[in-house]
Design an enzyme around this catalytic site. Structure first.
Site, PDB file in Angstrom:
ATOM      1  N   MET A 182       0.278   9.398  12.248  1.00  0.00           N
ATOM      2  CA  MET A 182      -1.028   9.690  11.638  1.00  0.00           C
ATOM      3  C   MET A 182      -1.692  10.890  12.300  1.00  0.00           C
ATOM      4  SD  MET A 182      -2.378   5.749  11.326  1.00  0.00           S
ATOM      5  CE  MET A 182      -1.927   5.321  12.991  1.00  0.00           C
ATOM      6  N   LYS A 219      -4.662   3.524  -1.445  1.00  0.00           N
ATOM      7  CA  LYS A 219      -4.341   4.739  -2.183  1.00  0.00           C
ATOM      8  C   LYS A 219      -3.578   5.681  -1.279  1.00  0.00           C
ATOM      9  CE  LYS A 219      -8.197   4.503  -5.366  1.00  0.00           C
ATOM     10  NZ  LYS A 219      -9.586   4.881  -5.525  1.00  0.00           N
ATOM     11  N   ASP A 272       0.847  -1.192   0.000  1.00  0.00           N
ATOM     12  CA  ASP A 272       0.000   0.000   0.000  1.00  0.00           C
ATOM     13  C   ASP A 272       0.882   1.242   0.000  1.00  0.00           C
ATOM     14  OD1 ASP A 272       0.687  -0.139   2.735  1.00  0.00           O
ATOM     15  OD2 ASP A 272      -1.145  -1.238   3.156  1.00  0.00           O
TER      16      ASP A 272
END
Ligand code: SAH
Length: 241
Positions: free
Chosen positions: A167, A54, A32
């Protein structure tokens, strides 16, 4: 055989020798968002590539589907490499993929990777621990704080641990506000490091009160480091000079 493999944080030379070996042997590579897609160029001729995510993390395949893609590949190919950024167990969902394979009787092995949580601050000259400054660090997800029911136990973050948020760039404003709310000084040191270990790495240093304005537009992937250790960059910065 399925190798659940860490690809490291970006700099291709931070790939482990073992990861490089299985990448070169792979019949199929399932990947990924990789910090460095050049790694795929190491695959042998005829290797298949399956992309399961994506750039924009909101549009990745559901994890259950990824688990099944990996399992199906294991039935079709001899050597399967499931390649993940950093280390498979650090917010990499490697455990879930392993459990899915075990339940179906497919053989697997884990290949640890250099995690961005430690290596990226290191490339910015920020040690996650330093004698006399901090004796511990924690790695947390910044993503959780998007949810109404955040599972981040903010009250626990009063400690002197170095805190590395993965993140978290999109939640930078919330994160800094919460840390001030629980009692960290507004001028407490914080760093945001973008595209760490890559040639275009950028580090922005600031305080809890001004970092959002200074760093909010940095490109991803990026991580956040909170702690007195951030100040050591003055003496230890090396990569971006
Ligand atoms: N398993 C990975 C982390 C997956 S979570 C690891 O061990 O490194 C993805 C988050 O990691 C990103 O949102 C970002 O916060 C961080 N990250 C990964 N690579 C990075 C890089 N090269 N520079 C800065 N942050 C990075």
């Amino acid at each position: 055989m399925v190798y659940l493999t860490g690809a490291g944080p970006g700099d291709i030379e931070l790939l482990t020798v073992k990861a490089l070996r299985v990448i070169r042997e792979a019949d199929v590579i399932i990947y990924d968002r990789l910090a460095n897609p050049e790694i795929l160029e190491e695959a042998k001729d005829g290797c298949e590539f399956i992309y399961v995510g994506k750039e924009d993390s909101h549009h990745t395949l559901p994890q259950e589907e990824i688990n099944e893609v990996i399992y199906q590949a294991s039935q079709q190919y001899e050597t399967v490499v499931r390649l993940k950024g950093g280390d498979p167990f650090v917010f990499g969902r490697g455990g879930e993929e392993g459990i899915h394979l075990r339940e179906r009787g497919a053989a697997f092995a884990f290949i640890p990777g250099v995690t961005s949580a430690i290596a990226v601050p290191e490339y910015a000259g920020i040690p996650v621990t330093h004698r006399g400054i901090t004796v511990s660090f924690r790695v947390v997800t910044g993503h959780e704080s998007t949810k109404a029911q955040s599972q981040i136990p903010w009250e626990n973050y009063r400690t002197d641990d170095t805190i590395v948020f993965l993140m978290g760039l999109h939640r930078l404003e919330t994160i800094t506000r919460k840390l001030i709310e629980i009692g960290k000084p507004a001028d407490f040191p914080i760093a945001v490091i973008s595209r760490g270990t890559r040639p275009d790495q950028q580090t922005v240093i600031g305080t809890l009160s001004d970092i959002y304005d200074r760093a909010k537009d940095l490109p991803t992937p990026a991580l956040i480091v909170v702690g007195e250790v951030v100040k050591l960059r003055d003496q230890l910065g090396w990569f971006e000079q």
